[in-house]
Design an enzyme around this catalytic site. Structure first.
Site, mmCIF file in Angstrom:
data_model
loop_
_atom_site.group_PDB
_atom_site.id
_atom_site.type_symbol
_atom_site.label_atom_id
_atom_site.label_comp_id
_atom_site.label_asym_id
_atom_site.label_seq_id
_atom_site.Cartn_x
_atom_site.Cartn_y
_atom_site.Cartn_z
ATOM 1 N N GLY A 15 0.798 -1.233 0.000
ATOM 2 C CA GLY A 15 0.000 0.000 0.000
ATOM 3 C C GLY A 15 0.827 1.278 0.000
ATOM 4 O O GLY A 15 0.309 2.362 0.291
ATOM 5 N N LYS A 38 9.377 8.268 -7.236
ATOM 6 C CA LYS A 38 9.491 6.801 -7.103
ATOM 7 C C LYS A 38 10.937 6.442 -7.319
ATOM 8 O O LYS A 38 11.537 6.832 -8.337
ATOM 9 C CB LYS A 38 8.587 6.117 -8.131
HETATM 10 N N1 LIG Z 1 -6.095 1.127 1.326
HETATM 11 C C1 LIG Z 1 -6.273 0.697 0.058
HETATM 12 N N2 LIG Z 1 -7.364 1.050 -0.642
HETATM 13 C C2 LIG Z 1 -7.559 0.600 -1.896
HETATM 14 N N3 LIG Z 1 -6.714 -0.219 -2.567
HETATM 15 C C3 LIG Z 1 -5.605 -0.591 -1.899
HETATM 16 C C4 LIG Z 1 -5.317 -0.155 -0.580
HETATM 17 N N4 LIG Z 1 -4.125 -0.683 -0.200
HETATM 18 C C5 LIG Z 1 -3.691 -1.423 -1.237
HETATM 19 N N5 LIG Z 1 -4.582 -1.370 -2.258
HETATM 20 C C6 LIG Z 1 -4.465 -2.063 -3.561
HETATM 21 O O1 LIG Z 1 -3.502 -3.091 -3.412
HETATM 22 C C7 LIG Z 1 -2.579 -3.068 -4.521
HETATM 23 C C8 LIG Z 1 -1.173 -2.776 -3.989
HETATM 24 O O2 LIG Z 1 -1.142 -1.461 -3.415
HETATM 25 P P1 LIG Z 1 0.059 -0.482 -3.795
HETATM 26 O O3 LIG Z 1 0.219 -0.392 -5.281
HETATM 27 O O4 LIG Z 1 -0.138 0.794 -3.054
HETATM 28 O O5 LIG Z 1 1.295 -1.310 -3.205
HETATM 29 P P2 LIG Z 1 2.819 -0.855 -3.149
HETATM 30 O O6 LIG Z 1 3.322 -1.140 -1.802
HETATM 31 O O7 LIG Z 1 2.941 0.534 -3.665
HETATM 32 O O8 LIG Z 1 3.503 -1.866 -4.205
HETATM 33 P P3 LIG Z 1 4.913 -1.693 -4.981
HETATM 34 O O9 LIG Z 1 5.915 -2.375 -4.122
HETATM 35 O O10 LIG Z 1 4.673 -2.410 -6.276
HETATM 36 O O11 LIG Z 1 5.161 -0.240 -5.190
HETATM 37 C C9 LIG Z 1 -3.074 -2.005 -5.484
HETATM 38 O O12 LIG Z 1 -3.912 -2.615 -6.466
HETATM 39 C C10 LIG Z 1 -3.921 -1.101 -4.626
HETATM 40 O O13 LIG Z 1 -4.973 -0.495 -5.368
HETATM 41 C C1 LIG Z 2 7.024 -5.355 -9.328
HETATM 42 C C2 LIG Z 2 6.589 -4.984 -7.910
HETATM 43 N N1 LIG Z 2 5.271 -4.378 -7.987
HETATM 44 C C3 LIG Z 2 7.566 -4.019 -7.261
HETATM 45 N N2 LIG Z 2 7.567 -2.762 -7.983
HETATM 46 C C4 LIG Z 2 8.978 -4.570 -7.154
HETATM 47 C C5 LIG Z 2 9.067 -5.554 -6.024
HETATM 48 C C6 LIG Z 2 10.451 -6.129 -5.862
HETATM 49 C C7 LIG Z 2 10.460 -7.178 -4.771
HETATM 50 C C8 LIG Z 2 11.785 -7.893 -4.683
HETATM 51 C C9 LIG Z 2 11.757 -8.914 -3.552
HETATM 52 O O1 LIG Z 2 11.653 -8.506 -2.361
HETATM 53 O O2 LIG Z 2 11.740 -10.136 -3.845
HETATM 54 MG MG LIG Z 3 3.907 1.331 -5.300
#
Ligand SMILES: Nc1ncnc2c1ncn2[C@@H]1O[C@H](COP(=O)(O)OP(=O)(O)OP(=O)(O)O)[C@@H](O)[C@H]1O
Ligand SMILES: C[C@H](N)[C@H](N)CCCCCC(=O)O
Ligand SMILES: [Mg+2]
Length: 229
Positions: A15, A38
């Protein structure tokens, strides 16, 4: 006070993007100038999908710095760790390029929210993890966690690592998006508050739905105060 705050997490898909976009939206609504960045995006092409999601949540159009790539200098197509995604495209992430981009943004905006990729220990190159980079740059961080099983271990491991590396944790954003047992959800939150305190960090745990439901409803919903940004 550093204008740069890192939004990291205990895992990928925890998230971070949602939290970063909502934090930026709140800061905007409080009259702050804010940009998100990012560290490196994998799994897409063109403008980083996380940056696009941040702007959508902020309710703004893409910034010129998004179009130029300054907010995410590295975008790779394979959805995997940045170090590998870069190698598969016959290149390597140059951390100095990211640092210069962040500094350029920090010269134009009051707040730079820097989203990590995956969790803290994800390799950006074969020699440097995201945690190494945070330590080198002395960026404070906000950690995104959840009540899903396994999160206690991952969260306390992240706090232990941050403490040992001298990285300030400004608090935890608690993402209860995925359904979970209410008893576990409440207890994990309490574990995180007491663990933050034990490590000498601010015992701030902000529920993600507090960010989602934010209206300009007065001082108690002050995002700046929660994380002393
Ligand atoms: N509080 C929330 N409300 C709505 N959707 C959520 C929420 N938390 C997570 N999600 C959904 O879960 C998925 C992962 O969330 P997010 O993309 O924010 O993860 P992340 O930690 O940024 O991942 P990454 O490591 O890929 O950057 C997305 O599809 C997002 O829409
Ligand atoms: C593609 C994914 N949504 C992220 N942006 C990248 C996550 C890398 C994880 C690597 C690991 O911990 O194995
Ligand atoms: Mg993300």
């Amino acid at each position: 006070m550093s204008p740069v705050t890192c939004i990291s997490g205990i895992d990928t898909d925890i998230g971070k993007t949602i939290a970063t976009g909502l934090m930026a939206k709140i800061l905007l609504s409080q009259g702050c100038s804010v940009v998100t960045q990012k560290i490196a995006q994998t799994g897409c092409t063109g403008i980083a999908e996380d940056i696009q999601k941040h702007r959508e949540l902020m309710g703004v159009a893409l910034y010129p710095e998004d179009i130029s790539g300054l907010t995410c200098p590295y975008v790779f197509s394979k959805p995997c760790s940045p170090h590998l995604a870069a190698e598969l495209e016959d290149t390597q992430i140059d951390l100095e390029k990211i640092t210069v981009a962040t500094k350029t943004l920090a010269a134009s905006y009051e707040h730079v929210l820097l989203e990590g990729a995956g969790g803290l220990m994800v390799p950006l190159t074969r020699d440097m993890t995201f945690l190494d980079y945070l330590q080198e740059q002395h960026y404070p961080m906000i950690l995104v966690s959840s009540p899903r099983l396994g999160s206690i271990n991952h969260t306390l491991s992240a706090l232990e690592l941050a403490k040992r590396r001298g990285i300030e944790v400004k608090g935890i954003i608690y993402n209860c998006y995925a359904s979970c047992d209410d008893t576990i959800c409440l207890d994990s939150r309490n574990v995180f508050v007491s663990s933050l305190r034990k490590y000498g960090f601010s015992p701030t745990v902000v529920d993600m739905n507090s960010l989602e439901s934010y209206r300009d409803s007065g001082p108690y919903m002050d995002c700046l105060r929660w994380f002393s940004l």
